[in-house]
Design an enzyme around this catalytic site. Structure first.
Site, PDB file in Angstrom:
ATOM      1  N   LYS A 164       4.385  15.521   1.737  1.00 51.97           N
ATOM      2  CA  LYS A 164       3.019  15.121   1.407  1.00 51.97           C
ATOM      3  C   LYS A 164       2.094  15.710   2.444  1.00 51.97           C
ATOM      4  CE  LYS A 164       1.517  10.778   1.865  1.00 51.97           C
ATOM      5  NZ  LYS A 164       1.567   9.346   1.548  1.00 51.97           N
ATOM      6  N   LYS A 166      -2.052  15.826   3.631  1.00 53.19           N
ATOM      7  CA  LYS A 166      -3.356  15.201   3.443  1.00 53.19           C
ATOM      8  C   LYS A 166      -4.402  16.281   3.222  1.00 53.19           C
ATOM      9  CE  LYS A 166      -2.169  11.085   6.134  1.00 53.19           C
ATOM     10  NZ  LYS A 166      -2.176  10.170   4.987  1.00 53.19           N
ATOM     11  N   ASP A 193      -2.805  13.727  -0.557  1.00 52.86           N
ATOM     12  CA  ASP A 193      -3.386  12.420  -0.236  1.00 52.86           C
ATOM     13  C   ASP A 193      -4.816  12.619   0.239  1.00 52.86           C
ATOM     14  OD1 ASP A 193      -3.976   9.870   0.598  1.00 52.86           O
ATOM     15  OD2 ASP A 193      -2.329   9.685   2.017  1.00 52.86           O
ATOM     16  N   ASN A 195      -6.870  10.003   0.945  1.00 49.44           N
ATOM     17  CA  ASN A 195      -7.241   8.883   1.810  1.00 49.44           C
ATOM     18  C   ASN A 195      -8.621   8.302   1.473  1.00 49.44           C
ATOM     19  OD1 ASN A 195      -5.265  10.559   3.938  1.00 49.44           O
ATOM     20  ND2 ASN A 195      -5.052   8.329   3.967  1.00 49.44           N
ATOM     21  N   GLU A 219      -2.886  11.156  -4.335  1.00 47.63           N
ATOM     22  CA  GLU A 219      -2.908   9.802  -3.764  1.00 47.63           C
ATOM     23  C   GLU A 219      -4.301   9.411  -3.298  1.00 47.63           C
ATOM     24  OE1 GLU A 219      -0.677   7.589  -0.012  1.00 47.63           O
ATOM     25  OE2 GLU A 219       0.314   9.246  -1.047  1.00 47.63           O
ATOM     26  N   GLU A 245      -1.182   1.574  -0.994  1.00 47.01           N
ATOM     27  CA  GLU A 245      -0.848   1.314   0.406  1.00 47.01           C
ATOM     28  C   GLU A 245      -1.807   0.323   1.052  1.00 47.01           C
ATOM     29  OE1 GLU A 245      -2.679   4.567   3.318  1.00 47.01           O
ATOM     30  OE2 GLU A 245      -1.543   5.508   1.708  1.00 47.01           O
ATOM     31  N   ASP A 268       2.822  -1.048   1.117  1.00 43.55           N
ATOM     32  CA  ASP A 268       2.985  -1.073   2.567  1.00 43.55           C
ATOM     33  C   ASP A 268       3.531  -2.453   2.907  1.00 43.55           C
ATOM     34  OD1 ASP A 268       2.023  -1.896   5.287  1.00 43.55           O
ATOM     35  OD2 ASP A 268       1.277   0.162   5.342  1.00 43.55           O
ATOM     36  N   HIS A 295       5.161   2.949   1.862  1.00 39.69           N
ATOM     37  CA  HIS A 295       4.191   3.497   2.813  1.00 39.69           C
ATOM     38  C   HIS A 295       4.599   3.067   4.219  1.00 39.69           C
ATOM     39  CE1 HIS A 295       0.247   3.363   5.078  1.00 39.69           C
ATOM     40  NE2 HIS A 295       0.283   4.615   4.638  1.00 39.69           N
ATOM     41  N   GLU A 315       8.604   7.206   2.066  1.00 40.98           N
ATOM     42  CA  GLU A 315       7.805   8.053   2.948  1.00 40.98           C
ATOM     43  C   GLU A 315       8.427   8.091   4.343  1.00 40.98           C
ATOM     44  OE1 GLU A 315       3.161   8.713   4.074  1.00 40.98           O
ATOM     45  OE2 GLU A 315       3.857   6.634   4.162  1.00 40.98           O
TER      46      GLU A 315
END
Length: 357
Positions: A164, A166, A193, A195, A219, A245, A268, A295, A315
């Site tokens: 993954k 970001k 991701d 975020n 994500e 998450e 998470d 997560h 992950e």
């Protein structure tokens, strides 16, 4: 049967260096601020867990929350589900959110770890499963093209099949360059991701372009609480949306799933409610046929995914690596749990002493 009783709770705040800063489109995590939890029983067995404060200013308040909530558990029987319900009730007026949720989850994790150790079995066995390989991906940051390629090559050499990365760079072109370079240089499958960094229209624009890259998932493209926005993005693109998450408890997970926000879920363990909360989350995902991934907290998460009917991906992001023994191993693109009692956490006390905050 004589009850085993909780005798003491110890919370230690440490700030651990990271090999690579965790750069995201919403900010950078430069170090790993952790609270280590030791839950001692009158059977001479200690349950262990750690939780992640994200930013150093939250570290001491989080450690204090663990210690203060932990006082409520001293003298109580070691019955994790009962303890979780007790804390949930005690926190009802203020709300079991934020640092309180993180602290209570950490205590739940430590209680389950102690119970598994007392029974001399891995946590996943205590929960009715057995240790098995769990499909894993290597989780990287917003590294820029050259470092992204370098780190992806390392992952490929470690036999990961997916990573993954970001994204959320200043331009869509930069997002695409990083993803296409990783694919071209390593052949690895890629998750991306954002975020929570994009507006819904921008998320749709960028995600449509990423559709052509064949990413495994996109994500958190927008604010995690915007369930309608997630539904609109999902309807406009082909790639699956991943979220979860930041669900704080199973109520938030339930609302997101009811809203049809995403076809994939990622919990998470620190935010969902510890081991007890994860078990409930697993049931929600199973009832809707939604693949469930983890997560962070790879040591506990591997045990939980092993008893998750809709288990998808683990992950790997080793935020506690410097201060624990590597009892969870990775090979052939999978995490391997081993046969140690509990979650397998073994503190490196000499290293911990270097990073006390």
């Amino acid at each position: 049967m004589i009850d085993i009783v909780i005798r003491s709770i110890r919370a230690r705040a440490i700030n651990v260096p990271l090999e690579y800063p965790i750069r995201t489109a919403s900010g950078t995590v430069h170090t790993s601020p952790l609270v280590l939890i030791d839950l001692e029983t009158d059977a001479g067995i200690t349950g262990c867990a750690y939780i992640f404060a994200y930013i150093p200013p939250a570290l001491q308040p989080l450690a204090h929350a663990v210690s203060s909530l932990g006082e409520l558990l001293i003298g109580q029987p070691l019955a994790p589900v009962d303890l979780s319900m007790m804390l949930e009730k005690r926190l009802r007026l203020i709300g079991n959110q934020g640092l309180l949720r993180m602290a209570s989850s950490g205590l739940d994790m430590a209680a389950w770890d102690a119970l598994a150790k007392i029974n001399e079995v891995p946590l996943t066995v205590l929960l009715g499963g057995k240790p098995r390989p769990i499909r894993s991906y290597d989780s990287h940051a917003m590294d820029g093209r050259e470092l992204a390629i370098e780190r992806a090559r390392r992952s490929a050499n470690m036999d990961f099949s997916a990573i993954k990365t970001k994204v959320g760079y200043d331009t869509l072109d930069e997002d695409l360059q990083v993803v296409s370079a990783i694919r071209a240089e390593t052949g690895l499958n890629v998750m991306v991701d954002y975020n929570q960094s994009l507006t819904v229209p921008e998320a749709i624009r960028r995600s449509r372009a990423l559709d052509e890259q064949g990413v495994i998932w996109i994500e958190e493209p927008t604010l995690q609480q915007d369930y309608d926005g997630y539904r609109r993005i999902g309807e406009a693109i082909r790639s699956p949306i991943q979220m979860g998450e930041n669900w704080c408890g199973i109520d938030e997970m339930h609302k997101a799933l009811e809203a049809g926000a995403a076809p994939l879920a990622m919990v998470d363990i620190m935010k969902i409610g510890g081991v007890t909360g994860w078990l409930a989350a697993s049931g929600l995902a199973q009832a809707r046929g939604i693949p469930l991934s983890s997560h962070l907290f790879q040591e506990f998460s591997a045990h939980m995914l092993a008893v998750t009917p809709s288990c998808d991906w683990l992950e790997r992001m080793d935020i506690a690596g410097p201060i624990i023994e590597p009892t969870l191993t990775f090979a052939d693109g999978h995490a391997h749990i081993g046969d140690l009692p509990g979650a397998g956490l073994i503190w490196r006390e000499e290293e911990i002493s270097r990073y006390l905050a």
